[in-house]
Design a protein around this motif. Structure first.
Motif, PDB file in Angstrom:
ATOM      1  N   LEU A  17       1.134  -1.232  -0.023  1.00  0.00           N
ATOM      2  CA  LEU A  17      -0.353   0.176  -0.123  1.00  0.00           C
ATOM      3  C   LEU A  17       0.882   1.261   0.446  1.00  0.00           C
ATOM      4  N   HIS A  18       1.863   1.349   0.779  1.00  0.00           N
ATOM      5  CA  HIS A  18       2.874   2.443   1.173  1.00  0.00           C
ATOM      6  C   HIS A  18       3.398   2.651  -0.363  1.00  0.00           C
ATOM      7  N   ILE A  19       4.021   1.802  -0.792  1.00  0.00           N
ATOM      8  CA  ILE A  19       4.389   2.169  -2.519  1.00  0.00           C
ATOM      9  C   ILE A  19       3.250   2.365  -3.859  1.00  0.00           C
ATOM     10  N   ILE A  20       2.568   2.063  -3.459  1.00  0.00           N
ATOM     11  CA  ILE A  20       1.150   2.305  -4.631  1.00  0.00           C
ATOM     12  C   ILE A  20       0.664   4.308  -3.951  1.00  0.00           C
ATOM     13  N   ARG A  21       1.198   4.299  -2.874  1.00  0.00           N
ATOM     14  CA  ARG A  21       0.653   5.549  -2.885  1.00  0.00           C
ATOM     15  C   ARG A  21       1.360   6.639  -2.848  1.00  0.00           C
ATOM     16  N   ALA A  22       2.983   6.717  -3.107  1.00  0.00           N
ATOM     17  CA  ALA A  22       3.948   7.074  -2.723  1.00  0.00           C
ATOM     18  C   ALA A  22       3.541   7.311  -5.074  1.00  0.00           C
ATOM     19  N   GLU A  23       3.592   5.796  -5.527  1.00  0.00           N
ATOM     20  CA  GLU A  23       3.898   5.809  -6.789  1.00  0.00           C
ATOM     21  C   GLU A  23       2.666   6.374  -7.555  1.00  0.00           C
ATOM     22  N   THR A  24       1.485   6.592  -6.539  1.00  0.00           N
ATOM     23  CA  THR A  24      -0.085   7.427  -7.196  1.00  0.00           C
ATOM     24  C   THR A  24       0.671   8.795  -7.033  1.00  0.00           C
ATOM     25  N   TYR A  25       0.769   9.089  -6.131  1.00  0.00           N
ATOM     26  CA  TYR A  25       1.444  11.088  -5.636  1.00  0.00           C
ATOM     27  C   TYR A  25       2.410  10.972  -6.860  1.00  0.00           C
ATOM     28  N   LYS A  26       3.473  10.539  -7.324  1.00  0.00           N
ATOM     29  CA  LYS A  26       4.000  11.188  -8.518  1.00  0.00           C
ATOM     30  C   LYS A  26       3.282  11.353  -9.630  1.00  0.00           C
ATOM     31  N   ARG A  27       2.685   9.996  -9.650  1.00  0.00           N
ATOM     32  CA  ARG A  27       1.693  10.268 -11.224  1.00  0.00           C
ATOM     33  C   ARG A  27       0.728  11.341 -11.439  1.00  0.00           C
ATOM     34  N   ILE A  28       0.847  11.486 -10.275  1.00  0.00           N
ATOM     35  CA  ILE A  28      -0.934  12.530 -10.259  1.00  0.00           C
ATOM     36  C   ILE A  28      -0.368  13.787 -10.197  1.00  0.00           C
ATOM     37  N   MET A  29       1.711  14.552  -9.662  1.00  0.00           N
ATOM     38  CA  MET A  29       2.403  14.789 -10.196  1.00  0.00           C
ATOM     39  C   MET A  29       2.597  14.924 -11.441  1.00  0.00           C
ATOM     40  N   HIS A  30       2.867  14.253 -11.923  1.00  0.00           N
ATOM     41  CA  HIS A  30       3.677  14.219 -13.248  1.00  0.00           C
ATOM     42  C   HIS A  30       2.431  14.330 -14.557  1.00  0.00           C
ATOM     43  N   GLU A  31       1.089  14.326 -14.436  1.00  0.00           N
ATOM     44  CA  GLU A  31       0.280  14.714 -15.451  1.00  0.00           C
ATOM     45  C   GLU A  31      -0.061  15.555 -15.305  1.00  0.00           C
ATOM     46  N   HIS A  32       0.011  16.655 -14.086  1.00  0.00           N
ATOM     47  CA  HIS A  32      -0.138  17.669 -13.820  1.00  0.00           C
ATOM     48  C   HIS A  32       1.210  19.294 -14.019  1.00  0.00           C
ATOM     49  N   GLY A  33       2.050  18.691 -14.433  1.00  0.00           N
ATOM     50  CA  GLY A  33       3.240  19.372 -15.232  1.00  0.00           C
ATOM     51  C   GLY A  33       3.884  19.846 -13.254  1.00  0.00           C
ATOM     52  N   GLY A  37       6.058  17.588 -11.869  1.00  0.00           N
ATOM     53  CA  GLY A  37       7.482  16.587 -11.543  1.00  0.00           C
ATOM     54  C   GLY A  37       7.983  16.890 -11.464  1.00  0.00           C
ATOM     55  N   GLY A  38       8.917  18.510 -11.835  1.00  0.00           N
ATOM     56  CA  GLY A  38      10.107  19.284 -10.636  1.00  0.00           C
ATOM     57  C   GLY A  38       9.917  19.215  -9.572  1.00  0.00           C
ATOM     58  N   GLU A  39       8.573  19.299  -8.797  1.00  0.00           N
ATOM     59  CA  GLU A  39       8.129  19.711  -7.295  1.00  0.00           C
ATOM     60  C   GLU A  39       8.495  18.458  -6.415  1.00  0.00           C
ATOM     61  N   ILE A  40       8.050  17.074  -7.362  1.00  0.00           N
ATOM     62  CA  ILE A  40       8.204  16.175  -6.437  1.00  0.00           C
ATOM     63  C   ILE A  40       9.228  16.156  -4.983  1.00  0.00           C
ATOM     64  N   ALA A  41       8.851  16.280  -3.754  1.00  0.00           N
ATOM     65  CA  ALA A  41       9.203  15.950  -2.556  1.00  0.00           C
ATOM     66  C   ALA A  41       9.159  14.871  -1.618  1.00  0.00           C
ATOM     67  N   ILE A  42       9.833  13.412  -1.842  1.00  0.00           N
ATOM     68  CA  ILE A  42       9.185  12.518  -0.763  1.00  0.00           C
ATOM     69  C   ILE A  42       9.925  11.950  -0.063  1.00  0.00           C
ATOM     70  N   ALA A  43       9.559  12.284   1.225  1.00  0.00           N
ATOM     71  CA  ALA A  43      10.960  11.803   2.075  1.00  0.00           C
ATOM     72  C   ALA A  43      10.482  10.002   2.899  1.00  0.00           C
ATOM     73  N   THR A  44      11.136   9.083   3.303  1.00  0.00           N
ATOM     74  CA  THR A  44      10.995   7.826   3.094  1.00  0.00           C
ATOM     75  C   THR A  44      11.089   7.814   5.210  1.00  0.00           C
ATOM     76  N   THR A  45      10.550   7.692   5.456  1.00  0.00           N
ATOM     77  CA  THR A  45      10.897   7.678   7.322  1.00  0.00           C
ATOM     78  C   THR A  45       9.793   6.650   6.971  1.00  0.00           C
ATOM     79  N   PHE A  46       8.628   5.963   8.563  1.00  0.00           N
ATOM     80  CA  PHE A  46       7.989   5.270   9.231  1.00  0.00           C
ATOM     81  C   PHE A  46       6.337   6.218   8.759  1.00  0.00           C
ATOM     82  N   TYR A  47       5.123   4.442   8.702  1.00  0.00           N
ATOM     83  CA  TYR A  47       3.840   5.373   9.077  1.00  0.00           C
ATOM     84  C   TYR A  47       3.616   4.789  10.256  1.00  0.00           C
ATOM     85  N   THR A  48       4.764   6.482  11.457  1.00  0.00           N
ATOM     86  CA  THR A  48       4.141   6.955  12.898  1.00  0.00           C
ATOM     87  C   THR A  48       4.689   8.209  12.935  1.00  0.00           C
TER      88      THR A  48
END
Length: 344
Positions: free
Chosen positions: A202-218, A220-231
């Motif tokens: 699920l966490h991969i699906i949510r992150a990949e969807t975030y990136k896809r929607i950002m790219h679809e709206h032009g 992509g250069g604003e994508i910023a992801i912090a990989t930590t934990f769901y805590t």
């Protein structure tokens, strides 16, 4: 010195004598089996309640069932898991079954030990929430007991699956932030040692969807992801990492409410206002999200319905269904005060 004799345990024979029926009839009522009239069943149930009769799990196990279900949770700190347990308990009402909850922990070894403990105690079936185990391992367990997996997307003929449409949920929240006018939208995702295809987590699906929607709206250069934990700590650390960027994001989408709560703390610590300076959104729509002083925009994936369906599918498996079943929850976005248009 005289010792007090312990109270003798009420037996099935005592119940039969009290209700003036055979022990066979009492056994059928205990097992929720057919062959007993409604009137007789009611009389037996009244006797059971009056005498305080409780079937011995070990004896029931030797006869084929213990009327217990194992629920494996990663941990008990996430309020979303409480929603799942509430749904499961509702499904088990008036069935004679009781749920035994164990904590699977943060490692595959700890999770395996938890599942093995339930198997050793002869539970009639197991529900595993967000498992770390491989598909092969889960199929091995399913050969021993009816098995339902919650929050993983892979298909298996050996066990049933209950999951959220995580792609649709993530799309709802990212599109919401874009429609508010945000462009610098960041994301806090999760990491663990699950053995699974990335597309099934699920966490991969949510992150990949975030990136896809950002790219679809032009964006992509604003994508910023912090990989930590769901805590909470993971959300706090992730938000601090994102806030240190220049320019900093105007919105953060945390992949779970628990992480969003930590992100809120980091934003307040930085002296920023929510939502005037930065918007925060989560996922799960837990009870905390609805508190007036938090008012967190979040994706509702209906944990109660997921727990209820998991219980229903497991009982069907216990009763003999062998074909695999899958159930997907349709998420919806709950907008609250934590999201607003970005600062001018």
């Amino acid at each position: 010195m005289a010792t007090r004799n312990p109270r003798r345990r009420v037996t099935i024979a005592d119940v039969a004598s009290h209700a003036q029926v055979s022990t066979t009839a009492v056994s059928k009522v205990i097992r929720n089996a057919t062959g007993v009239s409604a009137v007789t069943k009611s009389r037996i149930q009244a006797s059971i309640a009056e005498l305080g009769y409780r079937p011995q799990a070990a004896a029931r196990g030797m006869r084929g069932r213990t009327f217990t279900i194992g629920l494996v949770l990663p941990h008990i700190r996430n309020l979303f898991f409480a929603d799942i347990l509430d749904g499961l308990s509702g499904q088990l009402d008036n069935t004679g079954y009781q749920a035994i909850m164990v904590q699977g922990g943060d490692t595959r070894k700890a999770e395996r030990q938890a599942v093995d403990a339930l198997l050793d105690r002869q539970v009639d079936g197991i529900i595993n929430v967000a498992p770390l185990a491989s598909k092969n391992r889960m199929e091995e367990v399913a050969k021993e007991r009816p098995f339902v997996v919650l929050a993983r997307h892979e298909r298996s003929a050996a066990y049933d699956s209950v999951y959220d449409d995580d792609e649709a949920g993530a799309e709802l929240v990212v599109r919401h932030l874009i429609e508010l006018g945000h462009r610098r939208i960041a994301h806090i995702t999760h990491q663990d040692n699950s053995i699974a295809q990335p597309a099934d987590l699920l966490h991969i699906i949510r992150a990949e969807t975030y990136k896809r929607i950002m790219h679809e709206h032009g964006l992509g250069g604003e994508i910023a992801i912090a990989t930590t934990f769901y805590t909470e700590q993971g959300g706090y650390d992730g938000a601090r990492e994102l806030l240190a960027r220049s320019p900093r994001p105007t919105a953060i989408f945390a992949g779970a409410d628990q992480a969003a709560i930590g992100a809120l703390a980091a934003v307040h610590e930085a002296g920023l206002r929510i939502p005037q300076d930065i918007s925060i959104a989560g996922y799960d729509n837990t009870l905390l999200a609805a508190l007036p002083n938090i008012s967190l925009t979040s994706v509702d994936q209906d944990g109660f319905a997921m727990g209820r369906m998991a219980g229903r599918l497991l009982l069907e498996r216990i009763e003999g269904r062998v074909s695999a079943a899958r159930f997907s929850v349709a998420p919806k976005l709950i907008t609250r005060r934590s999201t607003a248009p970005p600062p001018a």
